[in-house]
Design an enzyme around this catalytic site. Structure first.
Site, PDB file in Angstrom:
ATOM      1  N   ASP A 226     -11.751 -10.611  -1.847  1.00 45.08           N
ATOM      2  CA  ASP A 226     -13.007 -10.722  -1.286  1.00 45.08           C
ATOM      3  C   ASP A 226     -13.924  -9.694  -1.752  1.00 45.08           C
ATOM      4  O   ASP A 226     -13.647  -8.870  -2.348  1.00 45.08           O
ATOM      5  CB  ASP A 226     -13.034 -10.706   0.488  1.00 45.08           C
ATOM      6  CG  ASP A 226     -12.401  -9.475   0.782  1.00 45.08           C
ATOM      7  OD1 ASP A 226     -12.274  -8.486   0.185  1.00 45.08           O
ATOM      8  OD2 ASP A 226     -12.041  -9.547   2.215  1.00 45.08           O
TER       9      ASP A 226
ATOM     10  N   GLU B 114      -5.498 -10.995  -2.405  1.00 51.40           N
ATOM     11  CA  GLU B 114      -6.511 -10.645  -1.132  1.00 51.40           C
ATOM     12  C   GLU B 114      -7.936 -10.659  -1.491  1.00 51.40           C
ATOM     13  O   GLU B 114      -8.539  -9.651  -1.207  1.00 51.40           O
ATOM     14  CB  GLU B 114      -6.051  -9.468  -0.312  1.00 51.40           C
ATOM     15  CG  GLU B 114      -4.670  -9.486   0.080  1.00 51.40           C
ATOM     16  CD  GLU B 114      -4.205  -8.030   1.065  1.00 51.40           C
ATOM     17  OE1 GLU B 114      -5.382  -7.429   1.505  1.00 51.40           O
ATOM     18  OE2 GLU B 114      -3.246  -7.880   1.167  1.00 51.40           O
TER      19      GLU B 114
ATOM     20  N   HIS C  29      -9.841  -6.445  -3.112  1.00 52.43           N
ATOM     21  CA  HIS C  29     -10.930  -6.230  -2.120  1.00 52.43           C
ATOM     22  C   HIS C  29     -12.067  -5.489  -2.900  1.00 52.43           C
ATOM     23  O   HIS C  29     -11.925  -4.268  -2.704  1.00 52.43           O
ATOM     24  CB  HIS C  29     -10.515  -5.544  -0.956  1.00 52.43           C
ATOM     25  CG  HIS C  29      -9.529  -6.152   0.037  1.00 52.43           C
ATOM     26  ND1 HIS C  29      -9.816  -7.293   0.691  1.00 52.43           N
ATOM     27  CD2 HIS C  29      -8.291  -5.711   0.298  1.00 52.43           C
ATOM     28  CE1 HIS C  29      -8.739  -7.554   1.334  1.00 52.43           C
ATOM     29  NE2 HIS C  29      -7.755  -6.813   1.167  1.00 52.43           N
TER      30      HIS C  29
ATOM     31  N   ASN D 136       2.320  -4.519  -3.666  1.00 49.75           N
ATOM     32  CA  ASN D 136       1.150  -4.884  -3.286  1.00 49.75           C
ATOM     33  C   ASN D 136       0.027  -3.905  -3.012  1.00 49.75           C
ATOM     34  O   ASN D 136       0.559  -3.168  -2.179  1.00 49.75           O
ATOM     35  CB  ASN D 136       1.071  -5.988  -2.245  1.00 49.75           C
ATOM     36  CG  ASN D 136      -0.249  -6.908  -2.056  1.00 49.75           C
ATOM     37  OD1 ASN D 136      -0.714  -7.390  -3.028  1.00 49.75           O
ATOM     38  ND2 ASN D 136      -0.791  -6.790  -0.899  1.00 49.75           N
TER      39      ASN D 136
ATOM     40  N   GLU E 152       0.900  -1.231   0.165  1.00 48.56           N
ATOM     41  CA  GLU E 152       0.101   0.111   0.095  1.00 48.56           C
ATOM     42  C   GLU E 152       0.828   1.282  -0.135  1.00 48.56           C
ATOM     43  O   GLU E 152       0.782   2.019   0.931  1.00 48.56           O
ATOM     44  CB  GLU E 152      -1.227   0.062   1.355  1.00 48.56           C
ATOM     45  CG  GLU E 152      -1.984  -1.397   1.059  1.00 48.56           C
ATOM     46  CD  GLU E 152      -2.804  -1.270   2.274  1.00 48.56           C
ATOM     47  OE1 GLU E 152      -3.159  -0.497   3.207  1.00 48.56           O
ATOM     48  OE2 GLU E 152      -3.725  -2.375   2.219  1.00 48.56           O
TER      49      GLU E 152
HETATM   50  C1  XIL Z   1      -6.299  -6.944   7.653  1.00 48.65           C
HETATM   51  C2  XIL Z   1      -6.609  -8.273   8.610  1.00 48.65           C
HETATM   52  O1  XIL Z   1      -7.540  -9.228   7.653  1.00 48.65           O
HETATM   53  C3  XIL Z   1      -7.064  -7.941   9.861  1.00 48.65           C
HETATM   54  O2  XIL Z   1      -7.224  -9.175  10.637  1.00 48.65           O
HETATM   55  C4  XIL Z   1      -6.328  -6.833  10.692  1.00 48.65           C
HETATM   56  O3  XIL Z   1      -6.956  -6.579  11.893  1.00 48.65           O
HETATM   57  C5  XIL Z   1      -5.976  -5.852   9.823  1.00 48.65           C
HETATM   58  O4  XIL Z   1      -5.452  -6.151   8.536  1.00 48.65           O
HETATM   59  N1  XIL Z   1      -4.956  -5.070   3.035  1.00 48.65           N
HETATM   60  C6  XIL Z   1      -3.824  -5.843   3.527  1.00 48.65           C
HETATM   61  C7  XIL Z   1      -4.160  -6.841   4.644  1.00 48.65           C
HETATM   62  O5  XIL Z   1      -2.891  -5.874   2.997  1.00 48.65           O
HETATM   63  O6  XIL Z   1      -2.940  -6.895   5.508  1.00 48.65           O
HETATM   64  C8  XIL Z   1      -5.342  -6.307   5.625  1.00 48.65           C
HETATM   65  O7  XIL Z   1      -5.496  -7.231   6.620  1.00 48.65           O
HETATM   66  C9  XIL Z   1      -6.359  -6.239   4.602  1.00 48.65           C
HETATM   67  C10 XIL Z   1      -6.099  -4.897   3.770  1.00 48.65           C
END
Ligand code: XIL
Length: 386
Positions: free
Chosen positions: A297, A295, A266, A230, A187
């Site tokens: 979802d 990641e 996401h 990422n 990020e």
């Molecule tokens: C999130 C986890 O899912 C949570 O359990 C934690 O509290 C916060 O982080 N982007 C990312 C991940 O790169 O590391 C994040 O994960 C979600 C967003």
């Protein structure tokens, strides 16, 4: 036509792993027994005609050379047998949801808490899974000793440079040969129409070259690990993904060891579907980079309805299809596979149901959609990653 035939043969071959139809040797009932309720990736749900797409995702993905991954919640992995079994059966890659982040690994300066991360690496080894390392530098989930030290001035630029070198070197060396790839910086860019490098402690004290610095350190610690950047909201072509594209081009030109681009994926049904993800990934692929959805979802405001369910199926499949269309897209990872442990309800008010399995580990339409896409796709790209 040829491709279609290859795809069908692939499905039939996969289906042949399980017995199909009643055995001729047994005096069974003339009518096939009613299918068992919604088995997951098991032999029970063969359709008419004897073919099946109802196989674990990792099995269906094998013919594509594609890794299918999940984020793993270590507390759930320890406490919940069903979670553990599904994590092993469905996935060929794992990412630590939290336990490889800086705050978790080095809660006290110089003192590492390896236990949970080691456990995940061992779980992956036992189950023939690759590990995607997440993450070395990120503005979030940093230990207090580090952020406080920078804030009160007791850690200056020179010292932060040393701290970063120690952390990256120690972590990457420990898992050398065991972690396939690292999200080296997570990020790094801001959102909006004019993205710039995020105002993190790393950017503030080390300047914009901190990204190249981190990549070089990770490469020195494990020359075989694939090094990724990422981020979220870069699945389609937009100013932020273009900022990454320009950065990647520059790093490649300067021979900085960047090997992959991770697209978090996401998604949220209130925003447009990233339907141009294939074109977006293609431009990174042409730079010679691996790509991956890291990641995935798909969240929405509860309760679910049939429109939302359809939107979720389409969203998961849009990203999976983009990956299959991209020669070096090596991995498709979901950020949790069951709503029972998803991060979404805790972070996005009123939203949820973002993963492929419900709270009782039952497959949702989104899971079936992923299975079907993996089964039917004829994939011209031979990947080597998995
Ligand atoms: C999130 C986890 O899912 C949570 O359990 C934690 O509290 C916060 O982080 N982007 C990312 C991940 O790169 O590391 C994040 O994960 C979600 C967003």
């Amino acid at each position: 036509m040829r491709k279609l035939r290859i795809a069908l043969v692939g499905v039939l071959a996969a289906g042949a792993l399980y017995p199909i139809g009643p055995s001729t040797a047994s005096a069974g009932p003339a009518q096939a027994p009613a299918p068992a309720p919604q088995a997951l990736g098991g032999p029970a749900a063969h359709g008419p005609g004897g073919t099946s797409t109802d196989l674990p995702l990792r099995v269906l993905a094998r013919k594509h050379g594609l890794g299918i991954g999940t984020a793993v919640d270590m507390a759930a992995l320890e406490a919940d047998t069903e979670y553990r079994e599904l994590a092993a059966r469905e996935f060929s890659a794992v990412t630590a949801e939290n336990v490889m982040k800086w705050a978790e690994l080095e809660p006290t300066r110089g003192e590492y808490n390896w236990g949970p991360a080691d456990e995940l690496v061992e779980f992956a080894r036992r189950n023939g899974q690759k590990v995607h390392g997440h993450t070395l530098l990120w503005h979030s989930q940093l230990p207090a000793w580090l952020t406080d030290g920078v804030a009160d001035g007791s850690i200056d630029s020179a010292e932060l440079r040393d701290i970063v070198r120690n952390h990256i070197t120690t972590v990457v060396k420990r898992y050398r040969g065991k972690v396939r790839a690292w999200d080296v910086v997570n990020e790094a860019f801001t959102d909006g129409n004019f993205p710039v490098l995020r105002d993190t402690i790393f950017h503030q004290l080390l300047g914009p070259d901190y990204i190249a610095y981190a990549l070089r350190l990770a490469h020195a610690a494990d020359p075989k690990a694939k090094l990724f950047l990422n981020d979220y909201a870069i699945d389609n072509i937009n100013p932020k993904s273009t900022a990454y594209y320009e950065l990647a081009k520059q790093l490649r030109k300067q021979r900085v060891p960047m090997h992959g681009m991770g697209f978090q994926g996401h998604l949220d049904l209130q925003y447009p579907l990233p339907i141009d993800a294939p074109q977006n990934l293609a431009r990174f692929d042409k730079l010679g980079l691996e790509t991956a959805f890291t990641e995935v979802d798909v969240r929405f405001f509860l309760p679910i309805d049939t429109y939302k369910e359809a939107g979720q199926v389409g969203s998961f499949n849009t990203l999976l299809t983009a990956c299959l269309l991209t020669p070096r897209c090596v991995m498709f990872t979901v950020w949790g596979f069951t709503d029972k442990y998803s991060w979404v309800p805790g972070f996005f008010d009123g939203q949820g149901a973002a993963t492929p399995l419900d709270e009782n580990f039952q497959p949702k339409a989104a899971y079936r959609g992923l299975q079907q896409t993996l089964a039917v796709a004829s994939d011209p790209n031979s990947r080597r990653g998995f």
